[in-house]
Design a protein around this motif. Structure first.
Motif, PDB file in Angstrom:
ATOM      1  N   LEU A 286      -0.889 -21.760 -35.580  1.00  0.00           N
ATOM      2  CA  LEU A 286      -1.475 -21.455 -34.412  1.00  0.00           C
ATOM      3  C   LEU A 286      -0.845 -22.500 -33.523  1.00  0.00           C
ATOM      4  N   VAL A 287      -0.178 -21.960 -32.205  1.00  0.00           N
ATOM      5  CA  VAL A 287       0.610 -22.683 -31.388  1.00  0.00           C
ATOM      6  C   VAL A 287      -0.288 -22.816 -30.187  1.00  0.00           C
ATOM      7  N   GLN A 292       2.173 -21.631 -20.399  1.00  0.00           N
ATOM      8  CA  GLN A 292       2.636 -20.154 -20.693  1.00  0.00           C
ATOM      9  C   GLN A 292       2.879 -20.267 -22.101  1.00  0.00           C
ATOM     10  N   PRO A 293       2.849 -19.135 -22.879  1.00  0.00           N
ATOM     11  CA  PRO A 293       3.203 -18.949 -24.383  1.00  0.00           C
ATOM     12  C   PRO A 293       4.675 -19.262 -24.509  1.00  0.00           C
ATOM     13  N   ARG A 312      -1.892 -17.954 -27.553  1.00  0.00           N
ATOM     14  CA  ARG A 312      -2.211 -17.224 -26.148  1.00  0.00           C
ATOM     15  C   ARG A 312      -2.095 -15.695 -26.205  1.00  0.00           C
ATOM     16  N   LEU A 313      -0.915 -15.645 -26.857  1.00  0.00           N
ATOM     17  CA  LEU A 313      -0.373 -14.261 -26.697  1.00  0.00           C
ATOM     18  C   LEU A 313      -1.254 -13.155 -27.713  1.00  0.00           C
ATOM     19  N   THR A 314      -2.057 -13.803 -28.715  1.00  0.00           N
ATOM     20  CA  THR A 314      -2.950 -13.172 -29.574  1.00  0.00           C
ATOM     21  C   THR A 314      -4.388 -13.108 -29.050  1.00  0.00           C
ATOM     22  N   THR A 320      -4.737 -17.531 -19.741  1.00  0.00           N
ATOM     23  CA  THR A 320      -4.325 -17.986 -18.564  1.00  0.00           C
ATOM     24  C   THR A 320      -5.255 -19.429 -18.385  1.00  0.00           C
ATOM     25  N   GLY A 321      -4.896 -20.253 -17.644  1.00  0.00           N
ATOM     26  CA  GLY A 321      -5.705 -21.313 -17.125  1.00  0.00           C
ATOM     27  C   GLY A 321      -5.353 -22.583 -18.408  1.00  0.00           C
TER      28      GLY A 321
END
Length: 537
Positions: A286-287, A292-293, A312-314, A320-321
């Motif tokens: 988990l990143v 942004q990613p 965030r991409l998944t 966002t935010g």
């Protein structure tokens, strides 16, 4: 050593002073402004005579900082994330020239766009430029990293980017600081023109050397004192790559230390060997990163395509935010504690122009005149006056970036819009509006430019404005006809005069400039309070 309660911005400022800077070069922009203001107020900075006046824009700030570095001084340049766009030409090329005295460019990002047009991530600029990026996770690290960053900059002969986010910049924590700081002696002035004159032959050689430095910079990130790998007990737990302030959110989950492998990242280039070790020890990664990613995309590129990487991409974290303790806890599979749930009985109050603000009278006059022209368009800019987009005025049609009002008005006029009106503030005009006005003059564009001059950089707290008392001379020097540079005082009693001048200049078939000038009500009040306090004393 002593402890102080400091904002993240203040911790950076004090760390820079204690690390021996000779100057700070900056343009005010939330959430970075307090760095320079703290240095300007600090007694040690004053005693040492540190340079700390505001620059006209972020590009001039980076260039001046690089010049000071050339002369052997340690310096910082400070700005918000969109300011780095303005400084990008100098910033990227500084990685090719390299530095002499240590140079740190501090950029404050604004996830969730609390006071910005976008939420871009400045770490991409660090990667693009191929230099080291530092990303402190706490106010203490923000303080400590200044000394570390200058030493790294001088060792590698490269500028260093320090990226912080709004939540770190504008929150306070106890920071252990030096009681006394020795003044650092400047290095001798740089003498190698082959490094500093970016002719193609020199640039090719320097660029090749920069590429060769990359493994060393990555190794430095892996061995940095702030990089840490925390391995949990048990076989194949979930791994977390926690970047910057994301590490704080992760550690707020009480079970994190026991149940997760955690790789704490505060320096880039991202150390690939540590990422691969985390992957080997974990069943998935988990990143957690605020912005942004950026790291998530890098991790995906380092590992096999079928290795599970979440972030965030998944959709495991919001795309966002800014991060919150709740969103991070949920991504970690824990029930959030609802730290950030807004009270249901609190009604939102949108921002508004201050009562007594001169911009109010400008928009009142402008609205009265514009309604006479069905096809009129008003192009605005970045500043307090952008609030003219909201009720009760609803007076502007666009707002893009610093200086865009004049050039967008010119382009619209080129395309047949009449009247095309630009509204720009005094500080924004000198920041990046002057070149657009020169374009308009050279092209004889039929536009009306309103430079709403409140004698300060009001939106960020009342810093000095670079062009105060110079605007008429600037406009004349750029070629605006003297009879079409008009100054008015925006007050209700002058409304008839202001609307008359607006009508006259809109009808002029060329470039006209109207300068409504009245001091910001907030800075005026502060001056009056100070005078009263001085009288009592």
């Amino acid at each position: 050593m002593e402890k102080k309660l400091l904002l993240g911005d203040e911790a950076i400022a004090l760390g820079a002073i204690h690390a021996g800077i000779r100057g700070v070069y900056a343009y005010p922009g939330t959430p970075s402004t307090e760095i320079t203001e703290y240095i300007q107020r600090h007694p040690l900075a004053r005693a040492r005579g540190l340079h700390s006046t505001w620059c006209t824009n972020e590009k001039t700030a980076v260039e001046a900082a690089l010049g000071a570095s050339y002369a052997g001084a340690r310096v910082i340049a400070c700005m918000k994330h969109v300011g780095l766009n303005v400084a990008a030409d100098a910033f990227v090329n500084a990685a090719i020239t390299g530095v002499n005295g240590g140079m740190i460019v501090v950029v404050a990002d604004d996830p969730s766009m609390h006071s910005s047009q976008n939420e871009q991530d400045s770490r991409f600029y660090g990667k693009f430029s191929m230099i080291t990026t530092l990303e402190p996770s706490t106010q203490q690290e923000a303080y400590d990293m200044m000394q570390y960053g200058f030493e790294l900059s001088e060792r590698e002969k490269l500028p260093v980017l320090m990226r912080i986010v709004m939540r770190l910049a504008h929150s306070r924590a106890a920071v252990t600081v030096k009681e006394e700081a020795e003044e650092v002696r400047a290095l001798p002035c740089a003498k190698d023109p082959a490094s500093w004159v970016l002719l193609p032959a020199n640039s090719r050689r320097k660029y090749a050397a920069l590429v060769e430095q990359q493994p060393r910079l990555e190794q430095a990130a892996a061995e940095a004192p702030y990089t840490r790998y925390e391995q949990a007990s048990g076989e194949k737990p979930v791994g977390i790559l926690a970047c910057g302030i994301g590490y704080n959110y992760v550690t707020e989950v009480r079970e994190a230390a026991e149940k997760f492998n955690i790789l704490k990242i505060t320096q880039y280039p991202l150390p690939a060997d540590l990422v691969r070790r985390l992957a080997a020890d974990s069943r998935e990664i988990l990143v957690v990163e605020d912005g942004q990613p950026f790291a998530e995309e890098l991790v995906r590129g380092m590992l096999s395509a079928d290795y599970p990487v979440r972030g965030r991409l998944t959709g495991d974290l919001p795309r966002t935010g800014e991060l919150t303790p709740d969103s991070v806890a949920a991504a970690m599979g824990h029930r959030p504690e609802r730290y950030f749930e807004a009270p249901k009985n609190v009604v939102g109050r949108p921002p508004a122009l201050c009562q007594g603000c001169g911009h109010r009278d400008v928009y009142t006059a402008l609205n009265e005149v514009v309604k006479e022209y069905p096809d009129a368009r008003v192009f605005a800019d970045i500043g307090c006056y952008t609030l003219g987009a909201l009720p009760p005025f609803r007076a502007i049609d666009t707002c893009l970036d610093m200086g865009a009002s004049i050039t967008m008005a010119k382009g619209a006029a080129d395309a047949g819009v009449f009247p095309a009106i630009a509204v720009i503030g005094d500080s924004t005009f000198t920041h990046s509006g002057m070149t657009g006005l020169l374009d308009a003059v050279n092209d004889k564009a039929q536009i009306t430019v309103i430079i709403s001059d409140n004698l300060t950089t009001a939106m960020t707290g009342g810093q000095d404005s670079a062009g105060t008392n110079k605007f008429e001379a600037i406009c004349l020097g750029l070629g605006v006809e003297p009879e079409h540079v008009r100054v008015v005082v925006p007050l209700p009693k002058n409304m008839e005069e202001i609307t008359r001048i607006l009508r006259e200049e809109i009808e002029y078939k060329g470039v006209s400039v109207i300068i409504p000038r009245r001091e910001c009500i907030q800075t005026l009040n502060r001056k009056l309070k100070q005078k009263r306090a001085e009288k009592k004393a």
